[in-house]
Scaffold this motif. Structure first.
Motif, PDB file in Angstrom:
ATOM      1  N   GLN A  26     122.540  63.697   4.564  1.00  0.00           N
ATOM      2  CA  GLN A  26     122.007  62.509   5.244  1.00  0.00           C
ATOM      3  C   GLN A  26     123.169  61.559   5.543  1.00  0.00           C
ATOM      4  OE1 GLN A  26     118.040  62.005   5.770  1.00  0.00           O
ATOM      5  NE2 GLN A  26     119.133  63.892   6.210  1.00  0.00           N
ATOM      6  N   MET A 288     122.835  59.046  16.902  1.00  0.00           N
ATOM      7  CA  MET A 288     121.433  58.652  16.820  1.00  0.00           C
ATOM      8  C   MET A 288     120.896  58.097  18.135  1.00  0.00           C
ATOM      9  SD  MET A 288     122.111  55.277  16.729  1.00  0.00           S
ATOM     10  CE  MET A 288     120.523  54.540  16.283  1.00  0.00           C
ATOM     11  N   SER A 289     121.781  57.937  19.137  1.00  0.00           N
ATOM     12  CA  SER A 289     121.325  57.459  20.436  1.00  0.00           C
ATOM     13  C   SER A 289     122.314  57.888  21.509  1.00  0.00           C
ATOM     14  CB  SER A 289     121.188  55.932  20.422  1.00  0.00           C
ATOM     15  OG  SER A 289     120.804  55.434  21.696  1.00  0.00           O
ATOM     16  N   ARG A 295     128.721  57.689  27.020  1.00  0.00           N
ATOM     17  CA  ARG A 295     128.770  56.996  25.738  1.00  0.00           C
ATOM     18  C   ARG A 295     127.635  57.423  24.817  1.00  0.00           C
ATOM     19  NH1 ARG A 295     125.483  52.209  25.757  1.00  0.00           N
ATOM     20  NH2 ARG A 295     124.671  51.689  27.837  1.00  0.00           N
ATOM     21  N   VAL A 297     126.041  56.605  20.502  1.00  0.00           N
ATOM     22  CA  VAL A 297     126.049  55.713  19.357  1.00  0.00           C
ATOM     23  C   VAL A 297     125.838  56.536  18.089  1.00  0.00           C
ATOM     24  CG1 VAL A 297     125.082  53.622  18.319  1.00  0.00           C
ATOM     25  CG2 VAL A 297     125.020  53.910  20.802  1.00  0.00           C
ATOM     26  N   LYS A 331     130.116  52.776  18.265  1.00  0.00           N
ATOM     27  CA  LYS A 331     130.087  53.154  19.685  1.00  0.00           C
ATOM     28  C   LYS A 331     131.177  54.190  19.940  1.00  0.00           C
ATOM     29  CE  LYS A 331     128.311  48.843  21.687  1.00  0.00           C
ATOM     30  NZ  LYS A 331     128.582  47.696  22.580  1.00  0.00           N
ATOM     31  N   ASN A 342     121.799  63.870  17.422  1.00  0.00           N
ATOM     32  CA  ASN A 342     121.861  64.505  16.102  1.00  0.00           C
ATOM     33  C   ASN A 342     123.105  65.360  15.863  1.00  0.00           C
ATOM     34  OD1 ASN A 342     119.511  63.250  15.153  1.00  0.00           O
ATOM     35  ND2 ASN A 342     118.238  64.833  16.079  1.00  0.00           N
TER      36      ASN A 342
ATOM     37  N   GLN B  83     117.586  48.235   9.087  1.00  0.00           N
ATOM     38  CA  GLN B  83     118.322  49.009  10.082  1.00  0.00           C
ATOM     39  C   GLN B  83     118.333  50.508   9.814  1.00  0.00           C
ATOM     40  OE1 GLN B  83     118.497  47.065  12.666  1.00  0.00           O
ATOM     41  NE2 GLN B  83     120.665  47.252  13.107  1.00  0.00           N
ATOM     42  N   LYS B  84     118.113  50.910   8.569  1.00  0.00           N
ATOM     43  CA  LYS B  84     118.205  52.303   8.172  1.00  0.00           C
ATOM     44  C   LYS B  84     116.998  52.693   7.313  1.00  0.00           C
ATOM     45  CE  LYS B  84     122.213  53.192  10.094  1.00  0.00           C
ATOM     46  NZ  LYS B  84     123.437  53.529   9.370  1.00  0.00           N
ATOM     47  N   ASN B 103     115.510  49.896  14.792  1.00  0.00           N
ATOM     48  CA  ASN B 103     116.602  50.800  15.129  1.00  0.00           C
ATOM     49  C   ASN B 103     115.982  52.153  15.434  1.00  0.00           C
ATOM     50  OD1 ASN B 103     119.268  51.647  15.425  1.00  0.00           O
ATOM     51  ND2 ASN B 103     119.667  51.844  13.243  1.00  0.00           N
ATOM     52  N   GLU B 104     116.750  53.029  16.064  1.00  0.00           N
ATOM     53  CA  GLU B 104     116.238  54.375  16.329  1.00  0.00           C
ATOM     54  C   GLU B 104     116.480  55.281  15.124  1.00  0.00           C
ATOM     55  OE1 GLU B 104     118.030  52.580  18.502  1.00  0.00           O
ATOM     56  OE2 GLU B 104     116.252  52.157  19.686  1.00  0.00           O
ATOM     57  N   SER B 106     116.583  59.350  14.625  1.00  0.00           N
ATOM     58  CA  SER B 106     116.559  60.575  15.434  1.00  0.00           C
ATOM     59  C   SER B 106     116.604  61.860  14.616  1.00  0.00           C
ATOM     60  CB  SER B 106     117.757  60.580  16.405  1.00  0.00           C
ATOM     61  OG  SER B 106     117.848  59.343  17.077  1.00  0.00           O
ATOM     62  N   ASP B 107     117.224  61.813  13.442  1.00  0.00           N
ATOM     63  CA  ASP B 107     117.373  63.005  12.610  1.00  0.00           C
ATOM     64  C   ASP B 107     116.006  63.441  12.058  1.00  0.00           C
ATOM     65  OD1 ASP B 107     117.853  63.642   9.350  1.00  0.00           O
ATOM     66  OD2 ASP B 107     119.028  64.839  10.758  1.00  0.00           O
ATOM     67  N   LYS B 110     115.271  62.428   8.482  1.00  0.00           N
ATOM     68  CA  LYS B 110     115.045  60.988   8.356  1.00  0.00           C
ATOM     69  C   LYS B 110     113.670  60.614   8.894  1.00  0.00           C
ATOM     70  CE  LYS B 110     119.919  59.704   8.546  1.00  0.00           C
ATOM     71  NZ  LYS B 110     120.969  58.943   9.232  1.00  0.00           N
ATOM     72  N   ASP B 128     114.323  55.043  21.828  1.00  0.00           N
ATOM     73  CA  ASP B 128     114.968  54.844  23.127  1.00  0.00           C
ATOM     74  C   ASP B 128     115.146  56.171  23.850  1.00  0.00           C
ATOM     75  OD1 ASP B 128     118.556  54.406  22.300  1.00  0.00           O
ATOM     76  OD2 ASP B 128     117.165  56.050  21.912  1.00  0.00           O
ATOM     77  N   ASP B 129     114.478  57.209  23.348  1.00  0.00           N
ATOM     78  CA  ASP B 129     114.696  58.557  23.885  1.00  0.00           C
ATOM     79  C   ASP B 129     113.417  59.371  23.712  1.00  0.00           C
ATOM     80  OD1 ASP B 129     115.612  61.210  24.369  1.00  0.00           O
ATOM     81  OD2 ASP B 129     117.633  60.651  23.758  1.00  0.00           O
ATOM     82  N   VAL B 132     112.764  62.338  20.941  1.00  0.00           N
ATOM     83  CA  VAL B 132     112.374  62.269  19.514  1.00  0.00           C
ATOM     84  C   VAL B 132     110.870  62.082  19.336  1.00  0.00           C
ATOM     85  CG1 VAL B 132     114.635  61.309  18.896  1.00  0.00           C
ATOM     86  CG2 VAL B 132     112.678  59.788  19.138  1.00  0.00           C
ATOM     87  N   ARG B 159     124.450  49.011  23.645  1.00  0.00           N
ATOM     88  CA  ARG B 159     124.493  49.811  22.433  1.00  0.00           C
ATOM     89  C   ARG B 159     123.366  50.822  22.549  1.00  0.00           C
ATOM     90  NH1 ARG B 159     124.478  46.482  16.882  1.00  0.00           N
ATOM     91  NH2 ARG B 159     122.231  46.693  17.080  1.00  0.00           N
ATOM     92  N   CYS B 160     122.280  50.676  21.792  1.00  0.00           N
ATOM     93  CA  CYS B 160     121.141  51.582  21.946  1.00  0.00           C
ATOM     94  C   CYS B 160     120.173  50.989  22.974  1.00  0.00           C
ATOM     95  CB  CYS B 160     120.427  51.763  20.617  1.00  0.00           C
ATOM     96  SG  CYS B 160     121.498  52.419  19.324  1.00  0.00           S
ATOM     97  N   GLY B 161     119.066  51.687  23.193  1.00  0.00           N
ATOM     98  CA  GLY B 161     118.047  51.137  24.073  1.00  0.00           C
ATOM     99  C   GLY B 161     117.969  51.852  25.403  1.00  0.00           C
TER     100      GLY B 161
END
Lengths: 383, 383
Positions: A26, A288-289, A295, A297, A331, A342, B83-84, B103-104, B106-107, B110, B128-129, B132, B159-161
């Motif tokens: 993890q 994760m994004s 780009r 993240v 980033k 992932n 955040q996590k 926050n996203e 994705s794993d 998780k 944001d995707d 997932v 950043r994300c989004g």
């Protein structure tokens, strides 16, 4: 909301299980490439032996009882260094028997803790101020121990340390005259020189600091206080002190792991990293994004690696660049859009010591599998 | 070396005892001025109530179950943000019942942990995707829960989004169509804007991000997916989002503590710090060396405070300047030679969030005494 006892087993208190594939760790997690780590340990062990200097591997880097004991059993280390009393306490509790607190301890309560610790392990400490000597002496006496003491000189870092030469001798006399403490030598460590990238500039700095240490040792000898120990040096400068004929002990720490900043510290011969050590410590991170082309993240931000000496690099991926960190995100520039959600990457942290202090566990990996989980025993022990 | 059981009680696993004088705290230590902290909490509670927005206080700052529960019981917070997943797990285990992972995730492992957590608390997460969504849906179904989902838009932080507007609506449709997950609204948080010092520049950035959120909300409404929640904002920008008539929830975190960087974020009216919050979090440090006139060394270095947003300031001491940090030392300029060995100072950390993550304990002080010891419950929970 009903939940079974199994549901209450929430929280991976360790980020991985022994035997698991590296893909199941993890992230972010602090991983050690055990093969590279073992090679680094052997390399410094053999080098110190060849140069005829004692190796007192600094534990401030790893803060791990398991690693400290390994370095003493297999890595040629005579003992360890620590920077803080609580760090020393935690590692002695973990089985370490010989520790130099390579730093000053001035607070009376901390001095008392240090003297208590001396009942459980061989302990030495540094001084740079005669004002603390009576407190050290009294605490050692009260606990029935003899505390070994080194006089620390400021050899160019302009941090702690008494002035080299005559002032250091005066302080050594005060130490030698006090009961229950023993003057054993000089601590001469030039911290800021460790990361001077240019070998000529680095050598010049250490030549100066060695000169100050040599002057101090000569004057001490004249005063009948010849230092048994002259100790210092770090991963960046250790070949210079080891060859000086003056230092009989070196205190490198980062060599076991290395980091992105140390990779910029060049050898005399060319672009090779000083000492030839390999990267063995990584922050394993996941994408994760993927918000847009070019780009991505990852999940490793400021709470997963320290950026005080610069951003991390992406190991073995010259196509990717880590360009910015916030608390929990990193980033990454990915001009070829190579990354997928992932995907896992290894980041080489900018500065290994404060990075290790962010984690509770080391995940030791070999051949793609988790082989060991080592607690960061002295994590957060800054007092 | 013989030692009694009492000797084996080495190591102050807490840096202080309840009831002790502040002078006895082992440094460096993370201290909370409880009076100032309580005033900050009340100020934001009253402000959010006045502005008619919900307060979902971000726990990433403090990572403490005690503080989270206090904010929900006395501080007007409807719940917390994390955040996590591991951060959320630790705080739910500590008693928190309502958490937005802002926050996203994705794993797949998780996502499974998040779905398990939803059996124990009210949980929401961001996406944001579309990739997932099936994994979220399947995990929620397998655990027999409904997971609340917000679509996160990139509103300028890069950043994300997902892109605001039509792409966000498309993603919301995918979420709404999937079983076991519920589309509840929009996450629109502009992280980098929080620390824009100039109020006009800051307002311009948030006007843009609010515009993007408003466009997205309007299109969602047209598509029959009117967002129940529009959430975002931080300590630096919250008055703007709160007055927007669009946001119905704000997520500030740092206001409870503040830090040196936030003190530079100015209000519209002048030099006052945004929101009028006070410094309530300090790193208590001791002078451990006075090597020469005009300078002193304290025991708080990189392992005691994060310098990613700048060096700490010395609280209430305009005569002193913190000028450099190494791992375990802080260099202080003391032109008047005011400092003595073992003097204690309060440092205002450059950046509170990653600083809190360095410690195991908060030492809460009032009237010169230690009143509470709160664990940093989710310390190191970055995965």
């Amino acid at each position: 909301m009903t939940a079974s006892p199994k549901d209450l087993e929430i929280g991976f208190d360790v980020p991985a299980e022994i035997g698991a594939s590296i893909d199941d760790i993890q992230t972010p997690a602090l991983i050690i490439d055990l093969d590279a780590f073992e090679r680094n340990v052997a390399r410094m062990r053999d080098y110190a032996e060849k140069m005829g200097v004692k190796l007192r591997a600094h534990a401030k880097t790893h803060k791990s009882a398991d690693i400290a004991l390994y370095l003493m059993e297999k890595g040629g280390a005579v003992g360890i260094c620590c920077q803080k009393v609580s760090e020393a306490e935690a590692l002695v509790r973990g089985g370490v028997t010989d520790v130099l607190v390579a730093n000053e301890v001035s607070d009376p309560k901390k001095i008392d803790r240090l003297a208590r610790l001396t009942k459980l392990a061989k302990v030495a400490v540094c001084v740079d101020d005669a004002a603390v000597v009576p407190t050290l002496s009294e605490a050692a006496g009260r606990h029935g121990v003899t505390l070994d003491v080194l006089v620390e000189i400021d050899c160019g870092a302009r941090r702690c340390g008494v002035e080299a030469g005559a002032p250091a001798v005066e302080l050594a006399k005060v130490v030698a005259a006090a009961p229950n403490i023993a003057f054993i030598g000089i601590q001469a460590y030039h911290g800021s020189a460790q990361h001077i990238y240019d070998p000529a500039d680095r050598r010049a700095a250490i030549d100066k600091s060695t000169g100050m240490a040599r002057l101090t040792a000569d004057l001490l000898k004249e005063a009948g206080l010849e230092p048994k120990i002259v100790t210092g040096a770090g991963t960046g400068t250790h070949p210079i002190e080891a060859a000086s004929g003056l230092y009989n002990e070196i205190q490198p720490g980062s060599y076991i792991f290395m980091d992105a900043d140390y990779a910029r510290v060049r050898t005399d011969e060319g672009n090779g990293t000083v000492g030839g050590f390999e990267h063995a410590l990584f922050v394993l991170t996941s994408i994760m994004s993927k918000p847009a082309s070019g780009r991505a993240v990852c999940d490793a931000g400021l709470k997963a690696h320290s950026i005080d000496s610069g951003l991390p690099s992406v190991f073995d991926r010259s196509d990717l660049k880590f360009v910015g960190a916030s608390d929990e995100h990193g980033k990454i520039e990915d001009p070829n859009d190579a990354l997928k959600l992932n995907d896992k990457l290894r980041l080489v942290p900018g500065h290994c010591d404060p990075t290790c202090n962010l984690y509770d566990w080391y995940v030791g990996v070999r051949d793609g599998r988790v082989e060991v989980l080592w607690p960061v025993t002295a994590r957060g022990k800054v007092y």
